[in-house]
Design an enzyme around this catalytic site. Structure first.
Site, mmCIF file in Angstrom:
data_model
loop_
_atom_site.group_PDB
_atom_site.id
_atom_site.type_symbol
_atom_site.label_atom_id
_atom_site.label_comp_id
_atom_site.label_asym_id
_atom_site.label_seq_id
_atom_site.Cartn_x
_atom_site.Cartn_y
_atom_site.Cartn_z
ATOM 1 N N ASN A 143 42.785 44.993 49.325
ATOM 2 C CA ASN A 143 43.722 44.795 48.224
ATOM 3 C C ASN A 143 43.873 45.997 47.299
ATOM 4 O O ASN A 143 44.759 46.007 46.453
ATOM 5 C CB ASN A 143 43.292 43.582 47.390
ATOM 6 C CG ASN A 143 41.863 43.695 46.894
ATOM 7 O OD1 ASN A 143 40.944 43.889 47.691
ATOM 8 N ND2 ASN A 143 41.663 43.587 45.595
ATOM 9 N N GLN A 185 45.844 39.034 51.363
ATOM 10 C CA GLN A 185 46.871 40.077 51.293
ATOM 11 C C GLN A 185 47.658 40.255 52.589
ATOM 12 O O GLN A 185 48.536 41.113 52.655
ATOM 13 C CB GLN A 185 46.228 41.411 50.900
ATOM 14 C CG GLN A 185 45.572 41.414 49.535
ATOM 15 C CD GLN A 185 46.563 41.204 48.392
ATOM 16 O OE1 GLN A 185 47.775 41.339 48.568
ATOM 17 N NE2 GLN A 185 46.050 40.869 47.225
ATOM 18 N N ALA A 245 42.504 31.507 46.760
ATOM 19 C CA ALA A 245 41.656 32.195 47.732
ATOM 20 C C ALA A 245 40.235 32.391 47.237
ATOM 21 O O ALA A 245 39.289 32.370 48.023
ATOM 22 C CB ALA A 245 42.271 33.548 48.094
ATOM 23 N N CYS A 297 41.014 41.291 39.436
ATOM 24 C CA CYS A 297 39.880 40.412 39.157
ATOM 25 C C CYS A 297 38.724 41.159 38.503
ATOM 26 O O CYS A 297 37.805 40.541 37.972
ATOM 27 C CB CYS A 297 39.405 39.745 40.452
ATOM 28 S SG CYS A 297 40.523 38.442 41.014
ATOM 29 N N HIS A 304 49.845 32.395 45.095
ATOM 30 C CA HIS A 304 50.515 33.220 44.089
ATOM 31 C C HIS A 304 50.719 34.663 44.558
ATOM 32 O O HIS A 304 51.387 35.434 43.875
ATOM 33 C CB HIS A 304 49.781 33.171 42.754
ATOM 34 C CG HIS A 304 48.543 33.996 42.678
ATOM 35 N ND1 HIS A 304 48.495 35.223 42.060
ATOM 36 C CD2 HIS A 304 47.299 33.768 43.143
ATOM 37 C CE1 HIS A 304 47.274 35.706 42.130
ATOM 38 N NE2 HIS A 304 46.520 34.845 42.787
#
Length: 374
Positions: A152, A181, A72, A322, A201
């Site tokens: 998220n 998400q 993404a 991240c 994932h």
């Protein structure tokens, strides 16, 4: 409990055994370059195109509107930078202040390097970007609106269908949605949405795998120049076996969506009931948040709390993974008026159990008692 407890499924998920088995078999047999013109190469190409068509069919779009990516984050950059690099006149972007870093930083780069003007929208007290705020921000030179579907960190759900209707009434403006998400969690409707990003994932697929949905009439500049791959938008030898197994990953996520949602909702409701009994806990997620995310604050610093959980074999996050190694504060929590220094995120999956929630609550209480400040 001796076994580790994983409560960070928003960060990543364990790949399905069926996905891994299929991928292993594909690698053994179909290692050929999908652009090669001999029979074995053509066979790989056909399998990849069949996978592309299957994904498109599941999302009710055209197969030439699915572009395979490494995930993404790449899809977000491809959509945002690609549309901006292709625009000569319109130089205005609308986004939210709490987008994922791959969206936020891509837009910041367009702002800093190419002179785009950006309007950053803030969520309401429920963590939602109101459609009317998007409408108010639209201008004659607005090129792009990029608003995520599900946040998220706190799990708030934006009404992207209503936003899409508003944007489509504004000629020449494109609408991009980060749906990382939401795939496999809630229903997705791509009507009136020009581009959307997805990752494998997050739905028990392979890391380094994802795709961008892009309406076929939209022209974007390639970020990776090269050959004919991915409609000349993403050059380089195709990661064919990963792309092929992505169709199975998406199918399984959609097939299991209803049954998984029921179980995960029960886990979340139970967890919320137990958290409500702890005076030192504040729920940061809105009441109508997606069913697999709870964000909370306690009287213990996030880093201390996570380390204490880690010592007991419980895995949680404090913010988006991240940005987990950065010292920058959470834009998401700050945007809703929450101090991120004491926040942690819990995210569930259908593999979790009530017993694991009980253990989490027990350790949480112990951590508060041991490390909490009055």
């Amino acid at each position: 409990m001796s076994n580790k407890i994983y409560l960070d499924h928003v960060s990543t998920t364990k790949p399905h055994k069926e996905v891994l088995d299929t991928y292993t078999k594909l690698l053994e047999k179909y290692y050929y370059n999908s652009d090669a013109l001999y029979d074995d190469g053509v066979a790989v190409y056909r399998l990849q195109e069949e996978a592309r068509a299957k994904i498109a069919n599941m999302l009710n779009v055209r197969s030439d509107e699915i572009i395979f990516t490494s995930g993404a984050s790449e899809a977000n950059s491809m959509a945002i930078k690609g549309i901006c690099l292709n625009s000569k006149e319109r130089k205005h972007i609308i986004t939210s202040i709490y987008e994922h870093s791959s969206v936020y930083n891509a837009i910041r780069q367009m702002e800093d390097k190419l002179g785009f003007e950006v309007t950053y929208l803030y969520p309401d007290d429920q963590g939602v970007i109101k459609p009317e705020k998007v409408k108010e921000a639209l201008r004659s030179d607005t090129l792009l609106v990029s608003i995520m579907h599900v946040n998220n960190e706190i799990g708030s759900i934006n009404d992207v269908e209503s936003i899409a209707e508003i944007v489509k009434k504004h000629s020449g403006t494109y609408f991009h949605v980060d749906m990382t998400q939401s795939l496999g969690k809630i229903a997705i409707n791509l009507d009136n949405i020009d581009m959307a990003s997805f990752s494998a994932h997050k739905i028990h697929g392979l890391k380094g795998s994802g795709f961008l949905y892009k309406r076929n009439y939209i022209e974007i500049a390639p970020l990776i120049s090269g050959g004919q791959q991915e409609f000349k938008i993403r050059g380089g030898t195709s990661n064919a076996c990963t792309n092929i197994v992505l169709a199975k990953t998406v199918r399984m996520a959609l097939d299991e969506m209803v049954s998984s949602a029921k179980k995960i909702k029960e886990l979340k409701d139970y967890c919320l009931e137990e958290l409500a009994k702890i005076d030192e806990v504040t729920i940061n997620s809105p009441k109508n948040a997606i069913y697999n995310i709870i964000n909370i604050s306690t009287n213990v610093k996030s880093e201390v709390m996570m380390n204490a959980f880690n010592l007991k074999g419980i895995m949680v996050s404090s913010k988006s993974t991240c940005g987990s190694r950065e010292n920058e504060p959470s834009r998401v929590l700050l945007s809703i008026g929450v101090d991120d220094n004491n926040a942690i995120r819990i995210s569930f999956d259908n593999t979790n159990t009530i017993q694991e929630i009980d253990e989490f609550i027990k350790i949480l209480k112990g951590n508060i008692k041991k490390y909490g400040r009055d």
